[in-house]
Design an enzyme around this catalytic site. Sequence first.
Site, PDB file in Angstrom:
ATOM      1  CG  ASP A  68      -0.145 -38.754 -22.948  1.00  0.00           C
ATOM      2  OD1 ASP A  68       0.375 -40.164 -22.287  1.00  0.00           O
ATOM      3  OD2 ASP A  68       0.253 -38.592 -23.915  1.00  0.00           O
ATOM      4  CG  HIS A  69      -2.702 -41.645 -24.120  1.00  0.00           C
ATOM      5  ND1 HIS A  69      -2.116 -42.333 -24.736  1.00  0.00           N
ATOM      6  CD2 HIS A  69      -2.001 -40.132 -25.131  1.00  0.00           C
ATOM      7  CE1 HIS A  69      -1.057 -41.768 -25.536  1.00  0.00           C
ATOM      8  NE2 HIS A  69      -1.112 -40.424 -25.427  1.00  0.00           N
ATOM      9  CD  GLU A  93       3.229 -40.544 -25.435  1.00  0.00           C
ATOM     10  OE1 GLU A  93       3.390 -38.506 -24.919  1.00  0.00           O
ATOM     11  OE2 GLU A  93       2.373 -40.484 -25.746  1.00  0.00           O
ATOM     12  CB  THR A  96      -0.407 -36.394 -26.506  1.00  0.00           C
ATOM     13  OG1 THR A  96       0.865 -37.547 -26.629  1.00  0.00           O
ATOM     14  CG2 THR A  96       0.966 -35.271 -26.020  1.00  0.00           C
ATOM     15  CG  HIS A 155       4.874 -42.146 -28.710  1.00  0.00           C
ATOM     16  ND1 HIS A 155       4.057 -42.899 -29.738  1.00  0.00           N
ATOM     17  CD2 HIS A 155       4.007 -41.172 -28.334  1.00  0.00           C
ATOM     18  CE1 HIS A 155       2.559 -42.027 -30.116  1.00  0.00           C
ATOM     19  NE2 HIS A 155       2.604 -41.190 -29.588  1.00  0.00           N
TER      20      HIS A 155
HETATM   21  C1  GP9 Z   1       3.880 -36.265 -30.268  1.00  0.00           C
HETATM   22  C2  GP9 Z   1       3.864 -36.753 -28.942  1.00  0.00           C
HETATM   23  C3  GP9 Z   1       2.700 -38.000 -29.130  1.00  0.00           C
HETATM   24  O1  GP9 Z   1       4.380 -34.929 -29.652  1.00  0.00           O
HETATM   25  O2  GP9 Z   1       2.872 -35.587 -28.509  1.00  0.00           O
HETATM   26  O3  GP9 Z   1       1.488 -37.981 -28.799  1.00  0.00           O
HETATM   27  P1  GP9 Z   1       0.329 -39.006 -28.897  1.00  0.00           P
HETATM   28  O4  GP9 Z   1       0.924 -39.900 -30.441  1.00  0.00           O
HETATM   29  O5  GP9 Z   1       0.933 -39.519 -27.503  1.00  0.00           O
HETATM   30  O6  GP9 Z   1      -1.447 -38.002 -29.466  1.00  0.00           O
HETATM   31 MN    MN Z   2       0.462 -39.269 -26.046  1.00  0.00          MN
END
Ligand code: GP9
Ligand code: MN
Length: 706
Positions: free
Chosen positions: A486-487, A260, A309, A426
Amino acid sequence: MLIQKIKNIFQTRFGFILLLLLLYWAKTIFAYFIDFNLIMEKPFQYVILLINPIATGLLLLGIALYIKNTRAFYITAFVIYFLMLLLLFSNAVYYREFSDYITINTILGSSKVASGLGESAIRLFRFWDIVYFIDLLGFLLLKITKHFPVDVKPFNKRAAFAITWLSVLIFSANLFLAETDRPELITRTFSRDYLVKYLGLNAFTSYDAIQTYNTNQIRAKASPRDLTDVTNYVKAHYAAPDPKYFGKAKGKNVIYIHLESFQQFLIDYKLKDENGVEHEVTPFLNSLYHSNETYAFDNFFNQVKAGKTSDAETMFENSLFGLDQGSLFTQLGGKNTFEAAPSILNQTQGYTSAVFHGNAGTFWNRTETYKQFGFNYFFDASYFDVTSKNSFQYGIHDKPFFEQSVRYLEHLQQPFYTKFITVSNHYPYEQFTNDEGGFPLAQTKDETINGYFATANYLDTAVKEFFDYLKASGLYNNSIIVLYGDHYGISNSRNPSLAPLLGMDSETWADYNNAMMQRVPYMIVNPNDTDGHINHTYGGEIDALPTLLHLLGVDTTKYLQLGQDLLSPAHQQIVAFRNDNFVSQNFTVLGDKVYNTQNGIEITNPDASTQEVITKEKEAVAQQLSISDQINNGDLLRFYKDSGLDAVDPSKFKYKDGLGQAEKIEKDKGSKSTSLFSENGNKTTQYLFHTQTYKELHPEEETTNK
Ligand code: GP9
Ligand code: MN
């Protein structure tokens, strides 16, 4: 006295509307707390929750005030009230079965509603449901006994108008408060839970109706003929695999680890604490990065937009982009036809597929979307022992997440295609105050940046613990493990504050630097391989699926995938961002600005040949994005028959009792079962997972970090 006064108020037409509003408000709040499982993070959210039924309730009930005729007024008011109650009540009942809200698509595709609310609906009723309708009985009684107060005096038109305006005002205030607490709520539509929590059911349903109407319009216009452009593009764009790598991991399990918000700059990074002592942030991921079992990419970019995500997942599973606005998962995920990795691997190689994620399944509409993708299992938060101590707003922390996943993983038939979506790293990178705390904070003025390294370090240890388990259980040797960020975790607006930590100058930090910061790790660990290396090819998330499929020995020529195998010599090194900007090996084009990708120098007056290349690359980017949008918005894969794949039937997948389903398959297969559990003589491997807190791992730091 007072009672009489109140009675007098409710005897007027306006008073009657207020009474209905009050009742509706009370019932909605009742539903919020009793039937819906809304996750409240702070007191401010309760304030928003209390306001939201009033805004839309008054707007709708207020319509009746425009009506002159007495009978018509009361009937209209009642009908509106009743419809709002019906919406509330059916959602409450639906929620008991699906932990989700009713969408227009659920109503239209009534098979799904029927499966939950058909004959079994009765079983979903609860004794407290009487609360939703008891007042109607009261009204009826008053009517029968002729005690129902009727106000024959029409409400002033202007006043009715004022009420409408007032409700619009309250709604705007509601929206404003919601956006303050959760920026981009409307544009990103994280999940239905969020829309209901912040704006209420009426607003959610209306919003959903508009969205559904818009997407249905485009879909309705699409036809099989639209596929011609798409197939031509895909053919012309196909990058044949390098035979050296094709099929190198054939038949192996695939284990995706979604890191993440993890950026490439963390790899090999050492953070200095206040005493100037350096701390390696992600020692384990670094060891993977440099291992010759690993195909690592250091010019791999994230290509997500508002769906964050979920956009990354869209690309990894389909090699199609997310949408230009909002999230494909929430807008189209539940209804489009896909030819995603789980279904390709299942139908061509017999893979079983599963996603593990310690947040609610409704977030990003995953439960619906994964079914369309063909995932056999989805182990969401409901499968984990989530406590206030081991979790935060995005779900269970990564260490207990991996540890508790094992009890499901070991029951999956092999080969499996699995994805583990972590959450601890996150935003807002909250610090662990328990025994996981201890990794030093960065020393900038920005708390978000300061915490980022510690949560990344936690993620690193969590991944290591999982790898240790994979090795101990033997899964490691017959799996490939793919890790990706992911980002970004640090947004562009914060990057200048981060600059000094990267040995850069905040003052000269440019758009170019922001673009370079979009690099995320992409590492394919192929145990026992020795050809692994750090590959410098420019690519992005769109390219991941063909890369993986080729390693697994799957021919991709028939699939409508828009990326290119990163290990193919024919890979074109142009990385499109969702806003038409791009990075190629030579040029970085951001709006009107052009930079030399290699040295970051801005090219203000490109010569003719440079300009020609840039124009070509620009066109390539625009075309790739437009083809993706045509496929997604037109739902073109529903017309595509040349892949040889059967269409996914989402109703085949039930994500409840996944363990029971997996165990049943084990039993039915008997000695042919290939799950780890079966191979281990029907014994669990859970005890092979070892987890340690930061404090246990770093006893020496006890003294330094008070
Ligand atoms: C939540 C997680 C976060 O289930 O995958 O998503 P994001 O805020 O990074 O798009
Ligand atoms: Mn994410």
